[in-house]
Write an enzyme that holds these catalytic residues in place. Sequence first.
Site, PDB file in Angstrom:
ATOM      1  N   GLU A 267      -7.213  -6.335   0.771  1.00 14.78           N
ATOM      2  CA  GLU A 267      -7.942  -7.007  -0.297  1.00 14.78           C
ATOM      3  C   GLU A 267      -8.242  -8.483  -0.061  1.00 14.78           C
ATOM      4  O   GLU A 267      -9.245  -8.996  -0.534  1.00 14.78           O
ATOM      5  CB  GLU A 267      -7.218  -6.798  -1.630  1.00 14.78           C
ATOM      6  CG  GLU A 267      -7.036  -5.339  -2.015  1.00 14.78           C
ATOM      7  CD  GLU A 267      -8.346  -4.539  -2.065  1.00 14.78           C
ATOM      8  OE1 GLU A 267      -9.413  -5.101  -1.778  1.00 14.78           O
ATOM      9  OE2 GLU A 267      -8.286  -3.347  -2.380  1.00 14.78           O
TER      10      GLU A 267
ATOM     11  N   HIS B 152       0.863  -1.182   0.000  1.00  7.01           N
ATOM     12  CA  HIS B 152       0.000   0.000   0.000  1.00  7.01           C
ATOM     13  C   HIS B 152       0.897   1.229   0.000  1.00  7.01           C
ATOM     14  O   HIS B 152       1.928   1.237   0.671  1.00  7.01           O
ATOM     15  CB  HIS B 152      -0.916   0.010   1.244  1.00  7.01           C
ATOM     16  CG  HIS B 152      -2.076   0.949   1.120  1.00  7.01           C
ATOM     17  ND1 HIS B 152      -1.948   2.295   1.358  1.00  7.01           N
ATOM     18  CD2 HIS B 152      -3.371   0.725   0.767  1.00  7.01           C
ATOM     19  CE1 HIS B 152      -3.128   2.860   1.157  1.00  7.01           C
ATOM     20  NE2 HIS B 152      -4.016   1.945   0.790  1.00  7.01           N
TER      21      HIS B 152
HETATM   22  N1  ACO Z   1       3.855  -7.673  -5.070  1.00 11.68           N
HETATM   23  C1  ACO Z   1       5.130  -7.643  -5.503  1.00 11.68           C
HETATM   24  N2  ACO Z   1       5.941  -6.582  -5.388  1.00 11.68           N
HETATM   25  C2  ACO Z   1       5.432  -5.500  -4.769  1.00 11.68           C
HETATM   26  C3  ACO Z   1       4.141  -5.463  -4.260  1.00 11.68           C
HETATM   27  C4  ACO Z   1       3.333  -6.601  -4.432  1.00 11.68           C
HETATM   28  N3  ACO Z   1       2.067  -6.658  -4.002  1.00 11.68           N
HETATM   29  N4  ACO Z   1       3.906  -4.266  -3.695  1.00 11.68           N
HETATM   30  C5  ACO Z   1       5.038  -3.558  -3.845  1.00 11.68           C
HETATM   31  N5  ACO Z   1       5.949  -4.327  -4.503  1.00 11.68           N
HETATM   32  C6  ACO Z   1       7.277  -3.943  -4.900  1.00 11.68           C
HETATM   33  C7  ACO Z   1       7.168  -3.044  -6.128  1.00 11.68           C
HETATM   34  O1  ACO Z   1       7.245  -3.792  -7.306  1.00 11.68           O
HETATM   35  C8  ACO Z   1       8.303  -2.119  -5.962  1.00 11.68           C
HETATM   36  O2  ACO Z   1       9.434  -2.686  -6.551  1.00 11.68           O
HETATM   37  P1  ACO Z   1      10.435  -1.782  -7.414  1.00 11.68           P
HETATM   38  O3  ACO Z   1      10.915  -0.711  -6.470  1.00 11.68           O
HETATM   39  O4  ACO Z   1      11.479  -2.750  -7.840  1.00 11.68           O
HETATM   40  O5  ACO Z   1       9.603  -1.235  -8.549  1.00 11.68           O
HETATM   41  C9  ACO Z   1       8.565  -2.076  -4.477  1.00 11.68           C
HETATM   42  O6  ACO Z   1       7.896  -3.188  -3.902  1.00 11.68           O
HETATM   43  C10 ACO Z   1       8.112  -0.823  -3.831  1.00 11.68           C
HETATM   44  O7  ACO Z   1       6.798  -0.715  -3.804  1.00 11.68           O
HETATM   45  P2  ACO Z   1       6.159   0.407  -2.909  1.00 11.68           P
HETATM   46  O8  ACO Z   1       6.806   1.731  -3.219  1.00 11.68           O
HETATM   47  O9  ACO Z   1       6.100  -0.018  -1.516  1.00 11.68           O
HETATM   48  O10 ACO Z   1       4.686   0.343  -3.437  1.00 11.68           O
HETATM   49  P3  ACO Z   1       3.924   1.361  -4.346  1.00 11.68           P
HETATM   50  O11 ACO Z   1       3.497   2.478  -3.522  1.00 11.68           O
HETATM   51  O12 ACO Z   1       4.672   1.655  -5.579  1.00 11.68           O
HETATM   52  O13 ACO Z   1       2.663   0.478  -4.776  1.00 11.68           O
HETATM   53  C11 ACO Z   1       0.727  -0.795  -4.679  1.00 11.68           C
HETATM   54  C12 ACO Z   1       1.558   0.257  -3.961  1.00 11.68           C
HETATM   55  C13 ACO Z   1       0.424  -0.300  -6.089  1.00 11.68           C
HETATM   56  C14 ACO Z   1      -0.576  -1.033  -3.949  1.00 11.68           C
HETATM   57  C15 ACO Z   1       1.533  -2.083  -4.757  1.00 11.68           C
HETATM   58  O14 ACO Z   1       1.881  -2.499  -3.464  1.00 11.68           O
HETATM   59  C16 ACO Z   1       0.838  -3.201  -5.505  1.00 11.68           C
HETATM   60  O15 ACO Z   1       0.919  -3.272  -6.713  1.00 11.68           O
HETATM   61  N6  ACO Z   1       0.104  -4.111  -4.786  1.00 11.68           N
HETATM   62  C17 ACO Z   1      -0.610  -5.188  -5.422  1.00 11.68           C
HETATM   63  C18 ACO Z   1      -1.982  -4.737  -5.888  1.00 11.68           C
HETATM   64  C19 ACO Z   1      -2.929  -4.468  -4.750  1.00 11.68           C
HETATM   65  O16 ACO Z   1      -3.083  -5.256  -3.825  1.00 11.68           O
HETATM   66  N7  ACO Z   1      -3.613  -3.320  -4.864  1.00 11.68           N
HETATM   67  C20 ACO Z   1      -4.620  -2.886  -3.879  1.00 11.68           C
HETATM   68  C21 ACO Z   1      -4.105  -1.787  -3.044  1.00 11.68           C
HETATM   69  S1  ACO Z   1      -5.289  -1.269  -1.853  1.00 11.68           S
HETATM   70  C22 ACO Z   1      -6.276  -0.215  -2.740  1.00 11.68           C
HETATM   71  O17 ACO Z   1      -5.881   0.465  -3.620  1.00 11.68           O
HETATM   72  C23 ACO Z   1      -7.693  -0.178  -2.417  1.00 11.68           C
END
Ligand code: ACO
Length: 354
Positions: free
Chosen positions: A298, A243
Amino acid sequence: MNGGLEGVIAAETVLSHADGETGAVWVRGHTIERLAAEHGYEGAVAVMWEGFAGRGLTRAGMRETLAAARVKAFARSGEWLACAAPRPLAEGLRIALAALPDDAEPAAILATLPVGIAVLVRAHAGKAPVAPDPSLATAADLLHMIAGAPVEPQRAAALDTYLATVIDNGLGNSTFAARVVVSSRASLAAAALGGYCAFCGPLHGGAPGLALDMLDEIEASGDIDGWIERKLGSGGRLMGFGHRVFRHRDPRADLLRAALKRLDPSSARLGFVIEVERHAVAALQRRKPGRRVEANIEMDAGLLLDAIGLPRDAFTPVFAVARCAAWLAHAMEQRQTGRMIRPASTYIGPVPAE
Ligand code: ACO
């Protein structure tokens, strides 16, 4: 360059606040726990819209307003149904929202969602639509319009808790989208549609159904760690984890889990979810030792909506029934600033020869 605009302050709001460090969500001076327990969905909408869509708004008054708006939305459903029915549910609902006129009132916009979901779920099953029952609150009526029969009060109560719990949490991606749209003095109907379009992406509101799909796949594989490693190894994301704001546990997940336990005390899948969360968080930690990626809401949302009896393709549209109230509140608040949102970009393309 900060492509995700992390930490950029793009609005001042009285509406909601998400504190990722302490794991708190506030909505206009209420903790999310109190809002869900004491105000319910209609009460939460009244809290958010107070001063923007009327004064002295109450839970009972909002229940009546939204019920009357559902009746009108149902009467209008013929305007979009033929085009929307052949499409997947989330797309069909987008068409229903797009059919709204620019002068649609907030209640008319919000009521289009539960009516649209129910009409489309039934159309997909080859069934005739069922008219709303204005004596019911939104959650109970949505389930009634889908089932075509009264539903158990426990299911309606669980859905009401869900809708109030996820109504808003600061400047989410879709909330910002709604504010951007309305800031050009476009209509509230346009802002809600813009919010919905941003919301449906799999990284945002599109995640709950995908989280359950993922759970099914992991279960079928019989190898939690192996499945997770393959997914992460191929560059995939684990749905239901991470998140932008909540780096520790999301407080709303606990509320949804408690609602699930009330509805289905013997939920067979909850134990498996806890197991998957443990393995997934550890795997994410191994890959990014400096960064915390925890379970978000989720998985719990998916289990709860499933236990309520909603079809999986309705999860994102039902989530939008909650969040649309916030898009509208934020859009109405944004309008009051009168300032168009227009950030800047850094040009990195070729320099013209002349
Ligand atoms: N699975 C795998 N890798 C992840 C995940 C995940 N669920 N979440 C974060 N990461 C990785 C990213 O790929 C990123 O890697 P990088 O730096 O090599 O590109 C790294 O962790 C950093 O991520 P963050 O900065 O912590 O997360 P960000 O703020 O960019 O993204 C997000 C947040 C979009 C929700 C992400 O965690 C994600 O894609 N989650 C999966 C989808 C999901 O569950 N969405 C629902 C969110 S809740 C809502 O919106 C209602």
